[in-house]
Design an enzyme around this catalytic site. Structure first.
Site, PDB file in Angstrom:
ATOM      1  N   GLY A  39       0.820  -1.202   0.000  1.00  0.00           N
ATOM      2  CA  GLY A  39       0.000   0.000   0.000  1.00  0.00           C
ATOM      3  C   GLY A  39       0.848   1.243   0.000  1.00  0.00           C
ATOM      4  N   GLY A  82       2.131   1.996   5.299  1.00  0.00           N
ATOM      5  CA  GLY A  82       3.161   1.007   5.627  1.00  0.00           C
ATOM      6  C   GLY A  82       4.044   1.471   6.768  1.00  0.00           C
ATOM      7  CD  GLU A 138       5.096  -2.878  -3.292  1.00  0.00           C
ATOM      8  OE1 GLU A 138       5.020  -1.647  -3.156  1.00  0.00           O
ATOM      9  OE2 GLU A 138       4.413  -3.532  -4.092  1.00  0.00           O
ATOM     10  CB  CYS A 175       3.800  -1.144  -6.681  1.00  0.00           C
ATOM     11  SG  CYS A 175       2.439  -2.012  -5.953  1.00  0.00           S
TER      12      CYS A 175
END
Lengths: 530, 530
Positions: free
Chosen positions: A240, A245, A264, A301
């Site tokens: 996220g 995170g 991540e 991402c």
């Protein structure tokens, strides 16, 4: 059909009063179903039951876990079109993309099953005794990886299947032998409930103890924080935002007994395009780049969020062409209102720096649902190096070109990069010197280096590394995609002078699992003659 | 002969005003040499030069690093008796123990050299391309481990050689390709200076850049904290107390960019002795236990600090015998005044719980230098389970017997244990059921399980695991002894579709290093036919 409840160790449960709805990002319509935020009591029960289940799960054979993972894949497939329809209604990602994501999810579960059957993932290392060594005999030492214990896995907004309830964190934790408590993402709670049912069915079919799996719902920060603080939890997987995170990382680090958080958190995925590559195949690269930036509405991402070029007539024409292609493409729908709000704010902040100019005609775009104009910014190497805020991620169809007056300025700009999941170079085969110099610098920043391709699309293979230096992840020594992701949820243990029949199969003299081991510093599958 | 200065990237330096002396724990005499606490400026320079050196070091071949490590071992040996005399004067550990520790230190450096020459430590995994895969071709993905960057290594008080300047953290970080900044332990600063000279010589001989190694002195918390906060530092190795290790962990986790802290913080190393083992060979176990508890004056991370027995006439007689042997043995000298002060306070706190009785005649002992009576405490399983403070470590020649009324009470007591480096069971071969049950419970608590031996003595072999769940370490997924310790200072990276000549040797088609790799899911040393 959807209950809106939490799955707590085999029981559907709705003890709380806080509820939320899911929202269709195309129509902005609320679901009729209400989802129940898990209560502290439900979360406590889920983790306690997971700790209890671990006593049995840690003793399961790798082969038994493989069979379970394959059943989980089968059960997810059995959900049929209903799963795709639900996921599309909740995320707007569209049927083709979601069918691909489902295939990736079930493929991943089956690959972990293969890894378990092959068996070498336990990393068995054996140094046999030397009873006659002086001054003292050397004992027999045998080492392998064992599962950590209950794992919390946080579903990601942008991959409702592959990085959510039955996604990579869950698959690798189960493969390791760990019970899993999934915190479902509030953006796709119905999808999460469907997948949770599939996993529950698979677990029941294989006789796993009820606590092997729980799925808790929640649109409140409290739910995730309570889960991560639970004293019986052993590790956390998360995909996220940096903010999310880091918050979990901080909570886990401040526990009386700290636990690892494998978060991540996305990244800028810089791409460098050499002058020669632009000259030779600029049109192809422009098309590929626009596809990569707008894939999944820019919510990957691995979306390329920074493009470095040497500033000349060819690169100026290239940017004009990329902007043109971006303007021609109808913007996709973002996952939800929160993504739109964050993206809008982040883009406004970037504009407000005064260090960027706009290349796309964003004002002219007609927007439907939660969508945002495809956007190209441009800055200079000098401004990029001076203004760190230009390294803030835009989670959406936005990318920033960095114009470098010389190759040296380009190297300097690359050296100022923060940690990132991937880094890509487009160059021609004969440019070995330039390409080597770029990769040499980029490898210190990145988890994956790519030549002449695009970073979106993360293959699920043994060799994949999906991770990278902070702020891309909180754990650069691990990966969240690929088969070595299993190592996040295992730890080594050594056995000294244990009788053969009390050793795990993987370490016994006869090598009954027929796995690769390192015995007295030799790779071998041979048994040991005692 | 000893300068008292800091070694900053090849230069001896004493910029500060804060000084300290080393103290002989036998005589309590101060050294005439004054040692200079490193200043913030010296620390900054050391880390910046390390970051600079890393640009070269990361490109060194494994073979070059192997040759350097062997030179470091040679240079440490060349220090000759002066090193042993200095270490003995600073720690009181005695010549035989220190000569053994030196042998362990140089052996460890040479074993890492062997590991580098063998080459598989980079964990090469290759998945070759599938150009004809549908719907999209599969790219070529190749993964290996690369070094992290500048590492801080904190010397331990209790191993002035093997866990200090040239010890396991330094050796494994160098092996990985990382520059090292050692924070020397203030208990043995002269020893640290000597070893630093040896490492400097070896580095110069092999042409390493000046920043490859620094050694900073300090008896102030500021020095270590400043080092760990430095933005260019990438990882921390530490062996010492729970308080010290946790403080560094907290500092590292709170950095803008968190970094890993591999802290080994000692433990209780529980030992269970079965009734049958006591009956058959109680006298041998008593002698072995007393040796293990008093080895190095009880200042081993692996000292057995808890002994569980079933309460009966045989075990009562056993404890009496152990106490008798402890009383007969002249207490050794502790490392320094701080260790004595902490031990005295910890023992007083244990007494003050009212939950222990004393089995040794500690009042009768004549003490010289910084020494402490050999001490045996006794408690019950019930009290042990109820009072968590009985799991506080006594860093010295002290152990606690836990008397369990039944085997079930013993299981329950074992289940209440915190994380620990090792756990030992003494039992007879025919007691498979009991032994298996104990190991099954102990493995969830421990990094190493031992049968019918003693935990002190940690073999430096490939399979060794010296680590364990918190509070034994901050990083249960790693080891600080054994060849896999190198993995603490490496991270994976993947290369996608890179031209063969731009790949590291370890990943090239021809496999020029002839190392074991996993290629398309097969262990092999064969080259790849492109």
């Amino acid at each position: 059909m959807i209950s809106g409840q939490n799955l707590i160790a085999g029981q559907w449960s709705a003890q709380g009063n806080e509820v939320f709805a899911s929202i269709n990002p195309r129509t902005k319509a609320e679901s009729t179903v209400r989802f129940f935020n898990a209560t502290d009591g439900e979360i406590d029960l889920a983790v306690r039951q997971a700790a209890r289940a671990f006593k049995t799960m840690r003793l399961t054979t790798a082969a038994a876990r493989a069979a379970f993972l394959e059943s989980a894949a089968d059960e997810i497939e059995k959900l049929g079109p209903a799963l795709i329809e639900m996921a599309d209604a909740e995320t707007g990602l569209g049927q083709p993309r979601l069918e691909g994501e489902r295939a990736r999810t079930t493929h991943q579960l089956r690959l972990f099953a293969n890894l378990l059957r092959e068996g070498a993932f336990v990393e068995a290392i054996i140094d046999t005794a030397m009873p006659n060594r002086t001054p003292a005999p050397r004992p027999d030492i045998r080492r392998m990886l064992i599962p950590l214990g209950p794992v919390a896995a946080f579903g990601a907004s942008n991959f409702p299947l592959a990085f959510s309830v039955g996604g990579g964190d869950t698959a690798s934790a189960f493969a390791a032998g760990c019970p899993v408590i999934v915190k479902a993402h509030p953006g796709h709670p119905g999808t999460s409930e469907l997948v949770a049912r599939a996993i529950l069915s698979a677990g029941e079919k294989h006789g796993l103890p009820p606590g092997f799996f729980s799925m808790i719902q929640g649109d409140s920060v409290r739910v995730g924080q309570t889960l991560v603080k639970h004293p019986q939890l052993e590790a956390v997987g998360f995909t996220g935002s940096l903010r999310g995170g880091r918050a979990l990382f901080d909570t886990a680090a401040r526990r009386p007994r700290p636990i690892p958080v494998f978060a991540e958190m996305g990244s800028l995925n810089p791409m460098v395009i050499s002058p020669r590559a632009l000259a030779v195949r600029g049109e192809d690269i422009a098309a590929g780049l626009v596809n990569s930036v707008t894939l999944g509405c820019g919510q990957f991402c691995t979306k390329p969020g920074l493009v470095f070029v040497v500033d000349d007539a060819v690169s100026q024409a290239f940017i004009t062409r990329v902007a043109e292609l971006m303007d021609q493409r109808q913007p996709g729908v973002l996952l939800n209102q929160a993504v739109l709000a964050h993206l809008s704010a982040d883009v406004e902040r970037t504009r407000a720096t005064g260090h960027v100019s706009e290349r796309t005609a964003t004002d002219a775009v007609v927007l439907e649902g939660y969508s945002f104009p495809n956007t190209i910014f441009q800055t200079t190497a000098e401004q990029f190096i001076r203004d760190e805020s230009l390294q803030n991620e835009h989670f959406g169809p936005v990318t920033l070109f960095v114009m470098c007056p010389t190759p040296d300025a380009l190297f300097e700009a690359v050296d100022s990069l923060d940690g990132t999941l991937t880094a890509t170079v487009h160059s021609e085969a004969e440019e070995t010197g330039l390409t080597g110099e770029l990769f040499s610098r980029l490898r210190e920043k990145s988890g994956r280096l790519i030549w002449n391709s695009f970073p979106t699309g993360v293959e699920v293979v043994h060799a994949m590394q999906h991770g990278g230096p902070y702020p891309a992840t909180t754990a650069p020594q691990t990966t969240s995609v690929g088969m070595t992701a299993i190592k996040r949820f295992m730890r080594p243990i050594a056995f000294q002078d244990l009788p053969d029949d009390l050793l795990p199969d993987a370490l016994q003299n006869a090598n009954p699992l027929n796995i690769w081991r390192i015995v007295d510093n030799q790779f071998t599958r041979d048994p040991i003659r005692p």
